[in-house]
Enzyme design. Structure first.
Site, PDB file in Angstrom:
ATOM      1  N   HIS A 196       0.921  -1.264   0.010  1.00  0.00           N
ATOM      2  CA  HIS A 196      -0.041   0.177   0.143  1.00  0.00           C
ATOM      3  C   HIS A 196       0.687   1.325  -0.078  1.00  0.00           C
ATOM      4  O   HIS A 196       0.121   2.273  -0.181  1.00  0.00           O
ATOM      5  CB  HIS A 196      -1.062   0.010   1.262  1.00  0.00           C
ATOM      6  CG  HIS A 196      -1.751  -1.079   1.361  1.00  0.00           C
ATOM      7  ND1 HIS A 196      -1.431  -2.207   2.183  1.00  0.00           N
ATOM      8  CD2 HIS A 196      -2.831  -1.507   0.733  1.00  0.00           C
ATOM      9  CE1 HIS A 196      -2.261  -3.262   2.066  1.00  0.00           C
ATOM     10  NE2 HIS A 196      -3.165  -2.964   1.001  1.00  0.00           N
ATOM     11  N   GLY A 244      -7.480  11.410   7.498  1.00  0.00           N
ATOM     12  CA  GLY A 244      -8.381  10.275   6.913  1.00  0.00           C
ATOM     13  C   GLY A 244      -8.314  10.594   5.308  1.00  0.00           C
ATOM     14  O   GLY A 244      -8.079   9.683   4.485  1.00  0.00           O
ATOM     15  N   ARG A 295      -6.682  16.065   2.085  1.00  0.00           N
ATOM     16  CA  ARG A 295      -6.429  16.865   3.290  1.00  0.00           C
ATOM     17  C   ARG A 295      -5.039  16.728   3.546  1.00  0.00           C
ATOM     18  O   ARG A 295      -4.222  17.818   3.980  1.00  0.00           O
ATOM     19  CB  ARG A 295      -7.182  16.581   4.689  1.00  0.00           C
ATOM     20  CG  ARG A 295      -6.844  17.293   5.846  1.00  0.00           C
ATOM     21  CD  ARG A 295      -7.577  17.000   6.933  1.00  0.00           C
ATOM     22  NE  ARG A 295      -9.049  17.333   7.089  1.00  0.00           N
ATOM     23  CZ  ARG A 295      -9.893  16.754   7.536  1.00  0.00           C
ATOM     24  NH1 ARG A 295      -9.501  15.540   8.465  1.00  0.00           N
ATOM     25  NH2 ARG A 295     -11.164  16.966   7.470  1.00  0.00           N
ATOM     26  N   ARG A 302      -3.364   3.969  -4.628  1.00  0.00           N
ATOM     27  CA  ARG A 302      -4.522   4.091  -4.455  1.00  0.00           C
ATOM     28  C   ARG A 302      -5.297   5.209  -4.245  1.00  0.00           C
ATOM     29  O   ARG A 302      -6.366   5.734  -3.514  1.00  0.00           O
ATOM     30  CB  ARG A 302      -5.195   3.106  -3.328  1.00  0.00           C
ATOM     31  CG  ARG A 302      -5.046   1.591  -3.691  1.00  0.00           C
ATOM     32  CD  ARG A 302      -5.443   0.540  -2.284  1.00  0.00           C
ATOM     33  NE  ARG A 302      -5.375  -0.524  -2.563  1.00  0.00           N
ATOM     34  CZ  ARG A 302      -6.479  -1.605  -2.703  1.00  0.00           C
ATOM     35  NH1 ARG A 302      -7.611  -0.965  -2.279  1.00  0.00           N
ATOM     36  NH2 ARG A 302      -6.245  -2.775  -2.784  1.00  0.00           N
ATOM     37  N   ARG A 312      -2.977  11.116  14.222  1.00  0.00           N
ATOM     38  CA  ARG A 312      -4.365  11.121  13.533  1.00  0.00           C
ATOM     39  C   ARG A 312      -4.755  12.591  13.811  1.00  0.00           C
ATOM     40  O   ARG A 312      -5.113  13.074  14.892  1.00  0.00           O
ATOM     41  CB  ARG A 312      -5.278  10.225  14.014  1.00  0.00           C
ATOM     42  CG  ARG A 312      -6.515  10.649  13.381  1.00  0.00           C
ATOM     43  CD  ARG A 312      -7.507   9.074  13.292  1.00  0.00           C
ATOM     44  NE  ARG A 312      -8.843   9.559  13.617  1.00  0.00           N
ATOM     45  CZ  ARG A 312      -9.617  10.090  12.283  1.00  0.00           C
ATOM     46  NH1 ARG A 312      -8.772  10.539  11.332  1.00  0.00           N
ATOM     47  NH2 ARG A 312     -10.833  10.592  12.453  1.00  0.00           N
ATOM     48  N   GLY A 362      -8.282  14.481  12.317  1.00  0.00           N
ATOM     49  CA  GLY A 362      -9.497  14.276  11.664  1.00  0.00           C
ATOM     50  C   GLY A 362     -10.797  14.874  12.227  1.00  0.00           C
ATOM     51  O   GLY A 362     -10.788  15.787  13.237  1.00  0.00           O
ATOM     52  N   SER A 363     -11.922  14.691  11.558  1.00  0.00           N
ATOM     53  CA  SER A 363     -13.015  15.324  11.924  1.00  0.00           C
ATOM     54  C   SER A 363     -13.875  14.319  12.680  1.00  0.00           C
ATOM     55  O   SER A 363     -13.450  13.116  12.726  1.00  0.00           O
ATOM     56  CB  SER A 363     -13.744  15.545  10.681  1.00  0.00           C
ATOM     57  OG  SER A 363     -14.323  14.517  10.008  1.00  0.00           O
ATOM     58  N   MET A 398     -13.894   7.403  13.567  1.00  0.00           N
ATOM     59  CA  MET A 398     -13.961   5.728  12.990  1.00  0.00           C
ATOM     60  C   MET A 398     -12.585   5.273  12.951  1.00  0.00           C
ATOM     61  O   MET A 398     -12.390   4.183  12.489  1.00  0.00           O
ATOM     62  CB  MET A 398     -14.512   5.798  11.478  1.00  0.00           C
ATOM     63  CG  MET A 398     -15.742   6.354  11.743  1.00  0.00           C
ATOM     64  SD  MET A 398     -16.775   6.196  10.081  1.00  0.00           S
ATOM     65  CE  MET A 398     -17.080   4.389  10.178  1.00  0.00           C
ATOM     66  N   SER A 414     -16.874  18.269  13.402  1.00  0.00           N
ATOM     67  CA  SER A 414     -17.529  18.734  12.414  1.00  0.00           C
ATOM     68  C   SER A 414     -18.788  18.900  12.197  1.00  0.00           C
ATOM     69  O   SER A 414     -19.465  19.527  11.387  1.00  0.00           O
ATOM     70  CB  SER A 414     -17.055  17.776  11.301  1.00  0.00           C
ATOM     71  OG  SER A 414     -17.487  16.402  11.541  1.00  0.00           O
ATOM     72  N   ASP A 415     -19.524  17.958  13.319  1.00  0.00           N
ATOM     73  CA  ASP A 415     -21.019  17.966  13.303  1.00  0.00           C
ATOM     74  C   ASP A 415     -21.460  18.038  14.701  1.00  0.00           C
ATOM     75  O   ASP A 415     -20.415  17.390  15.443  1.00  0.00           O
ATOM     76  CB  ASP A 415     -21.677  17.285  12.479  1.00  0.00           C
ATOM     77  CG  ASP A 415     -21.099  15.821  12.581  1.00  0.00           C
ATOM     78  OD1 ASP A 415     -22.009  14.919  13.314  1.00  0.00           O
ATOM     79  OD2 ASP A 415     -20.261  15.344  11.904  1.00  0.00           O
ATOM     80  N   ARG A 471     -14.396  20.684   5.816  1.00  0.00           N
ATOM     81  CA  ARG A 471     -13.745  19.742   6.780  1.00  0.00           C
ATOM     82  C   ARG A 471     -12.247  19.547   5.995  1.00  0.00           C
ATOM     83  O   ARG A 471     -11.453  19.184   6.553  1.00  0.00           O
ATOM     84  CB  ARG A 471     -14.586  18.465   6.806  1.00  0.00           C
ATOM     85  CG  ARG A 471     -15.744  18.337   7.692  1.00  0.00           C
ATOM     86  CD  ARG A 471     -16.230  17.194   7.622  1.00  0.00           C
ATOM     87  NE  ARG A 471     -17.010  16.451   6.512  1.00  0.00           N
ATOM     88  CZ  ARG A 471     -18.043  16.800   5.922  1.00  0.00           C
ATOM     89  NH1 ARG A 471     -18.810  17.646   6.861  1.00  0.00           N
ATOM     90  NH2 ARG A 471     -18.538  16.327   5.013  1.00  0.00           N
TER      91      ARG A 471
END
Length: 235
Positions: free
Chosen positions: A6, A23, A27, A46, A90, A92-93, A183, A206-207, A220
């Site tokens: 990967h 993620g 970004r 990918r 990490r 992230g949102s 997640m 984010s929410d 985001r």
């Protein structure tokens, strides 16, 4: 064995000891373009973009991980075991589970509860509680405070399910004081713990599952800069 399935880098020295892990691969590109100098792209397999550059004279890498614990589990494992990465952060949102955790607030994950079965592979005789590296967490909290950021430190939830068939399941986690839901962090924390390296998750809300307020996908991707700057202070 490098390159890995990967990550296409053939020389492990191309990736820095510290890697920021959003993620969203776009970004990662945004961070590289905005904050890093002398940037080299080291991965496009990918379309999971990875970059290494200099920030305040020190090398740092940034790479997307995709969504979910299986995805960050793969990338963090390869970065740790094949490329020698020691610090994985990490960024992230997340969705707020508490009324006093507002949209665009920063949440630093001291620990990561989960509804995932990811820990079963380690065959521990009980429930493993994934937690952050204290050294990174301490520095992140200090950096957030110095910037005057609205932030909280505490337990977060790493879930396998975005569209939960039990719509109010989040309320049970909220009753236990969990600050926000995302997640990926639990898998990252477990991989890091098993390998004896450092990991931390810094999130921007984010929410809100409480108020139903939400940001846009463009916000985001491109405007959650405060958590990025906090993370960059840790290198």
């Amino acid at each position: 064995m490098i390159p890995t399935p990967h990550i296409e880098v053939k020389n492990k020295g191309v990736i820095a000891d510290t890697v920021l892990l959003p993620g969203d691969p776009l970004r990662a590109k945004f961070i590289a373009d905005k904050y890093l100098e002398n940037t080299v792209q080291f991965n496009s397999v990918r379309n999971m973009y990875g970059y290494t550059g200099a920030y305040n004279g020190r090398n740092v890498s940034v790479m997307g991980t995709g969504m979910g614990m299986p995805s960050i589990g793969i990338y963090s494992y390869e970065l740790i075991h094949f490329y020698g990465v020691k610090n994985l952060i990490r960024i992230g949102s997340a969705g707020s589970l508490q009324e006093d955790v507002k949209v665009k607030d920063i949440v630093i994950g001291m620990s990561a509860s989960t509804n995932s079965n990811y820990a079963s592979q380690f065959q521990v005789p009980g429930s493993f509680a994934p937690s952050a590296s204290w050294s990174l967490l301490q520095k992140a909290a200090a950096a957030a405070e110095k910037k005057g950021a609205a932030f909280k430190v505490g337990n977060i939830l790493s879930t396998d399910v975005f569209y939960d068939d039990t719509q109010d399941a989040w309320k049970k986690w909220a009753k236990m004081g969990v600050l926000a839901v995302e997640m990926e962090a639990a898998a990252l924390y477990m991989n890091a713990a098993r390998a004896g390296v450092n990991a931390l998750c810094i999130l921007t809300i984010s929410d809100s599952l409480v108020t139903r307020e939400a940001t846009t996908s463009e916000e985001r991707q491109n405007s959650f800069t405060q958590m990025m700057e906090i993370a960059l202070e840790l290198i």
